[in-house]
Write a protein that holds these residues in place. Structure first.
Motif, PDB file in Angstrom:
ATOM      1  N   PHE A  57       9.329  21.867 -10.326  1.00  0.00           N
ATOM      2  CA  PHE A  57       8.668  20.812 -11.094  1.00  0.00           C
ATOM      3  C   PHE A  57       8.417  19.616 -10.187  1.00  0.00           C
ATOM      4  N   LEU A  58       7.243  18.997 -10.353  1.00  0.00           N
ATOM      5  CA  LEU A  58       6.921  17.772  -9.614  1.00  0.00           C
ATOM      6  C   LEU A  58       6.954  16.584 -10.577  1.00  0.00           C
ATOM      7  N   SER A  59       7.742  15.557 -10.228  1.00  0.00           N
ATOM      8  CA  SER A  59       7.712  14.297 -10.985  1.00  0.00           C
ATOM      9  C   SER A  59       6.516  13.504 -10.508  1.00  0.00           C
ATOM     10  N   CYS A  60       5.775  12.939 -11.442  1.00  0.00           N
ATOM     11  CA  CYS A  60       4.572  12.181 -11.079  1.00  0.00           C
ATOM     12  C   CYS A  60       4.507  10.897 -11.894  1.00  0.00           C
ATOM     13  N   LYS A  61       3.880   9.885 -11.321  1.00  0.00           N
ATOM     14  CA  LYS A  61       3.469   8.699 -12.069  1.00  0.00           C
ATOM     15  C   LYS A  61       1.941   8.720 -12.084  1.00  0.00           C
ATOM     16  N   VAL A  62       1.361   7.827 -12.852  1.00  0.00           N
ATOM     17  CA  VAL A  62      -0.104   7.860 -12.951  1.00  0.00           C
ATOM     18  C   VAL A  62      -0.693   6.457 -12.859  1.00  0.00           C
ATOM     19  N   THR A  63      -1.956   6.423 -12.550  1.00  0.00           N
ATOM     20  CA  THR A  63      -2.709   5.175 -12.638  1.00  0.00           C
ATOM     21  C   THR A  63      -4.149   5.533 -13.020  1.00  0.00           C
ATOM     22  N   THR A  64      -4.939   4.514 -13.295  1.00  0.00           N
ATOM     23  CA  THR A  64      -6.327   4.783 -13.681  1.00  0.00           C
ATOM     24  C   THR A  64      -7.251   3.945 -12.802  1.00  0.00           C
ATOM     25  N   GLY A  77     -12.488   5.171 -15.345  1.00  0.00           N
ATOM     26  CA  GLY A  77     -11.747   6.048 -16.242  1.00  0.00           C
ATOM     27  C   GLY A  77     -11.187   7.296 -15.584  1.00  0.00           C
ATOM     28  N   THR A  78     -11.076   7.293 -14.271  1.00  0.00           N
ATOM     29  CA  THR A  78     -10.427   8.414 -13.589  1.00  0.00           C
ATOM     30  C   THR A  78      -8.918   8.280 -13.768  1.00  0.00           C
ATOM     31  N   LEU A  79      -8.270   9.390 -14.117  1.00  0.00           N
ATOM     32  CA  LEU A  79      -6.812   9.402 -14.195  1.00  0.00           C
ATOM     33  C   LEU A  79      -6.298   9.935 -12.866  1.00  0.00           C
ATOM     34  N   ILE A  80      -5.430   9.160 -12.215  1.00  0.00           N
ATOM     35  CA  ILE A  80      -4.915   9.567 -10.902  1.00  0.00           C
ATOM     36  C   ILE A  80      -3.436   9.884 -11.054  1.00  0.00           C
ATOM     37  N   ILE A  81      -3.081  11.138 -10.766  1.00  0.00           N
ATOM     38  CA  ILE A  81      -1.699  11.591 -10.893  1.00  0.00           C
ATOM     39  C   ILE A  81      -1.078  11.528  -9.510  1.00  0.00           C
ATOM     40  N   LEU A  82       0.056  10.835  -9.400  1.00  0.00           N
ATOM     41  CA  LEU A  82       0.677  10.584  -8.097  1.00  0.00           C
ATOM     42  C   LEU A  82       2.038  11.270  -8.065  1.00  0.00           C
ATOM     43  N   ALA A  83       2.135  12.394  -7.375  1.00  0.00           N
ATOM     44  CA  ALA A  83       3.399  13.137  -7.306  1.00  0.00           C
ATOM     45  C   ALA A  83       4.358  12.411  -6.372  1.00  0.00           C
ATOM     46  N   TRP A 106      -9.406  -9.373  -3.252  1.00  0.00           N
ATOM     47  CA  TRP A 106      -9.265  -7.933  -3.512  1.00  0.00           C
ATOM     48  C   TRP A 106      -8.319  -7.662  -4.670  1.00  0.00           C
ATOM     49  N   SER A 107      -7.345  -8.575  -4.832  1.00  0.00           N
ATOM     50  CA  SER A 107      -6.385  -8.376  -5.920  1.00  0.00           C
ATOM     51  C   SER A 107      -7.058  -8.540  -7.293  1.00  0.00           C
ATOM     52  N   GLY A 108      -8.283  -9.063  -7.318  1.00  0.00           N
ATOM     53  CA  GLY A 108      -9.045  -9.137  -8.560  1.00  0.00           C
ATOM     54  C   GLY A 108      -9.829  -7.860  -8.827  1.00  0.00           C
ATOM     55  N   GLY A 109      -9.731  -6.880  -7.919  1.00  0.00           N
ATOM     56  CA  GLY A 109     -10.500  -5.637  -8.087  1.00  0.00           C
ATOM     57  C   GLY A 109      -9.639  -4.399  -7.935  1.00  0.00           C
ATOM     58  N   LEU A 110      -8.393  -4.481  -8.418  1.00  0.00           N
ATOM     59  CA  LEU A 110      -7.453  -3.369  -8.187  1.00  0.00           C
ATOM     60  C   LEU A 110      -7.944  -2.044  -8.757  1.00  0.00           C
ATOM     61  N   LYS A 111      -8.617  -2.106  -9.916  1.00  0.00           N
ATOM     62  CA  LYS A 111      -9.069  -0.853 -10.538  1.00  0.00           C
ATOM     63  C   LYS A 111     -10.272  -0.258  -9.797  1.00  0.00           C
ATOM     64  N   SER A 112     -10.983  -1.096  -9.046  1.00  0.00           N
ATOM     65  CA  SER A 112     -12.063  -0.556  -8.200  1.00  0.00           C
ATOM     66  C   SER A 112     -11.495   0.103  -6.957  1.00  0.00           C
ATOM     67  N   LEU A 113     -10.315  -0.372  -6.524  1.00  0.00           N
ATOM     68  CA  LEU A 113      -9.719   0.139  -5.291  1.00  0.00           C
ATOM     69  C   LEU A 113      -8.776   1.318  -5.529  1.00  0.00           C
ATOM     70  N   SER A 114      -8.266   1.461  -6.774  1.00  0.00           N
ATOM     71  CA  SER A 114      -7.167   2.416  -7.004  1.00  0.00           C
ATOM     72  C   SER A 114      -7.570   3.869  -6.760  1.00  0.00           C
ATOM     73  N   ASP A 115      -8.870   4.192  -6.868  1.00  0.00           N
ATOM     74  CA  ASP A 115      -9.263   5.588  -6.644  1.00  0.00           C
ATOM     75  C   ASP A 115      -9.876   5.798  -5.248  1.00  0.00           C
ATOM     76  N   ARG A 136       1.629   2.189  -3.230  1.00  0.00           N
ATOM     77  CA  ARG A 136       1.814   2.422  -4.670  1.00  0.00           C
ATOM     78  C   ARG A 136       0.801   3.433  -5.201  1.00  0.00           C
ATOM     79  N   ASN A 137      -0.366   3.488  -4.568  1.00  0.00           N
ATOM     80  CA  ASN A 137      -1.434   4.363  -5.062  1.00  0.00           C
ATOM     81  C   ASN A 137      -1.701   5.560  -4.146  1.00  0.00           C
ATOM     82  N   LEU A 138      -0.786   5.802  -3.201  1.00  0.00           N
ATOM     83  CA  LEU A 138      -0.933   6.900  -2.229  1.00  0.00           C
ATOM     84  C   LEU A 138      -2.307   6.876  -1.552  1.00  0.00           C
ATOM     85  N   ILE A 139      -2.651   5.678  -1.078  1.00  0.00           N
ATOM     86  CA  ILE A 139      -3.924   5.481  -0.357  1.00  0.00           C
ATOM     87  C   ILE A 139      -3.594   5.255   1.117  1.00  0.00           C
TER      88      ILE A 139
END
Ligand SMILES: [Zn+2]
Ligand SMILES: [Zn+2]
Length: 452
Positions: free
Chosen positions: A32-39, A43-49, A277-286, A309-312
């Motif tokens: 099993f992989l534990s994951c957290k998520v972000t968006t 509206g992309t759901l990003i699963i982060l193992a 850039w901190s005002g555009g986190l959702k543009s950068l998260s994917d 935090r976002n595996l980037i």
């Protein structure tokens, strides 16, 4: 809804090392992989193992009908992990071959029985199942106990190099209408990969403007570009793409970069963040990779934290001009930060002391000198490093990269202060990923009726 599954190369290797071991109670192993998520904004759901839990030998039940049958205790333990960490859980198994694996009908049937139980313990997170081969994978995602599973659209193994694939390539994927034959050594899939990946560029002054220009020429199709500044006459010594009339009308630097990109990639998707850039986190998260051309160490520190935090994967450039007694010395660096590997603190670019002294000097520094040719060397090297991470053509420069630039001698050399070692980075914890505020309403807003 689009779903992306991200895992670091270290964790991917850990899963594979465990899962290929023979088991005397089953034909194959599972885990099993534990994951957290972000968006992201669209509206992309990003699963982060972030962690892997093997099933121990005694928790397999002998059952010759299926490859691996795990008992109640194994499932209870996985549910417990999800409950305590409030995390997503993904069942993992392996199809031992290379290339894209496919869930068998038995795989789908058993996951349809197993996965909905996880909503009984952690209802605000998605759960699912992935099947890996030696080098690829596919996955299914549930957003509620009752919902039908949704296929995962994109997989990313984050490291140097990065592996990225799309298990269900849609026919709508458009390659850019350009002739890239002069860079065919990057691999048969490079055009498609470059046209699909999203790259962030923070800071569109001297270095950032050249990075954006080169990425567009190389065929990168999707961008998030951040800068709140406007073009001034004093920028024209280094701001690639900017004109006298841009300076006269005070055009935003994002608009100049957008024009530069669209000039060579008319169909590029460009998210403009006309803010810090901190005002555009959702543009950068994917983003797959972010280039940082930050002014301060503090900003580098914050950007690295966000990327971890976002595996980037984060690639940073910077230059400065130092005055010595009789002359000037131009110096700089290009440095990469790969999630789950050495960070800028491990690599001695940053520490609390230098952040503190920068804070004391803040305001006294004035405008830093910047010149186009030094920015050009650093930007070109950063883009070259990126290209070899995404479309690898050689293995000469793997792992974290820290190159120092001597602008007087025009030389880039590996930084002597950074000693590579086996020691793990103590500054970032694997579980510190994803959006800590993600909740049930985020999940339901992502749900859409789906035809299985
Ligand atoms: Zn299978
Ligand atoms: Zn570290």
């Amino acid at each position: 809804m689009r779903a992306v599954f991200k895992v670091t190369k270290n964790l991917w290797d850990k899963v594979h090392r465990d899962i290929v071991r023979p088991c005397n109670r089953a034909r194959e192993r599972v885990g099993f992989l534990s994951c957290k998520v972000t968006t992201s904004e669209n509206g992309t759901l990003i699963i982060l193992a972030y962690d892997y839990h093997p099933v121990s030998d005694e928790h397999y039940s002998l059952n010759s009908a299926v490859g691996a049958c795990i008992n109640e205790e194994a499932i209870r333990m996985a549910l417990q992990v999800s409950l305590s960490a409030k995390c997503s859980m993904f069942h993992v198994h392996l199809h031992p071959h290379k290339g894209l694996p496919k869930f068998s009908s038995i795989d789908v049937e058993s996951n349809c029985k197993l996965i909905p139980d996880f909503f009984g313990v952690t209802s605000h997170m998605p759960h699912g199942a992935v099947v890996f081969s030696f080098d690829k994978g596919e996955g299914l995602l549930w957003t509620s106990k009752e919902s039908a599973p949704i296929p995962i659209d994109e997989f990313v193994v984050v490291g140097n190099p990065i592996s990225i694939w799309w298990p269900r390539k849609s026919s709508s994927v458009q390659k850019p209408d350009r002739d890239f034959s002069r860079q065919s050594f990057l691999g048969a899939e490079s055009e498609e990969i470059l046209s699909q990946v999203k790259v962030g560029v923070v800071g569109l002054g001297g270095g950032g403007s050249q990075i954006v220009q080169q990425l567009a020429h190389a065929g990168v199709g999707r961008y998030a570009i951040c800068d709140y500044d406007r073009v001034e006459e004093s920028n024209l010594n280094r701001l690639v793409g900017a004109t006298v009339s841009d300076a006269e009308c005070g055009r935003l630097k994002t608009k100049v970069a957008d024009r530069l990109i669209k000039g060579v990639m008319p169909d590029a998707e460009v998210n403009l963040v006309e803010d810090k850039w901190s005002g555009g986190l959702k543009s950068l998260s994917d983003c797959l990779v972010i280039f940082g051309c930050a002014d301060s160490l503090k900003e580098r520190d914050e950007l690295e934290r966000f990327c971890r935090r976002n595996l980037i994967l984060y690639i940073d450039i910077g230059m400065d001009v130092h005055k010595s007694s009789e002359s000037f010395r131009v110096a700089g660096q290009v440095i990469s930060s790969i999630p789950d590997e050495h960070c800028f603190r491990c690599m001695r670019l940053l520490d609390d002391e230098c952040l503190e002294s920068e804070k004391r000097l803040y305001g006294a520094a004035g405008h830093r000198p910047q010149v186009i040719w030094s920015n050009g060397v650093l930007a070109s090297s950063a883009v070259g490093i990126f290209m070899n991470i995404v479309c690898p053509w050689h293995d000469d420069l793997r792992g974290p990269i820290y190159q120092e630039y001597s602008g007087n001698g025009h030389i880039l050399t590996p930084c002597g202060r950074y000693e590579r070692s086996q020691k793990k980075c103590p500054h970032y914890q694997a579980e510190d990923v994803g959006d800590a505020l993600f909740n049930k309403s985020d999940l339901s807003s992502l749900q859409q009726p789906h035809q299985p």
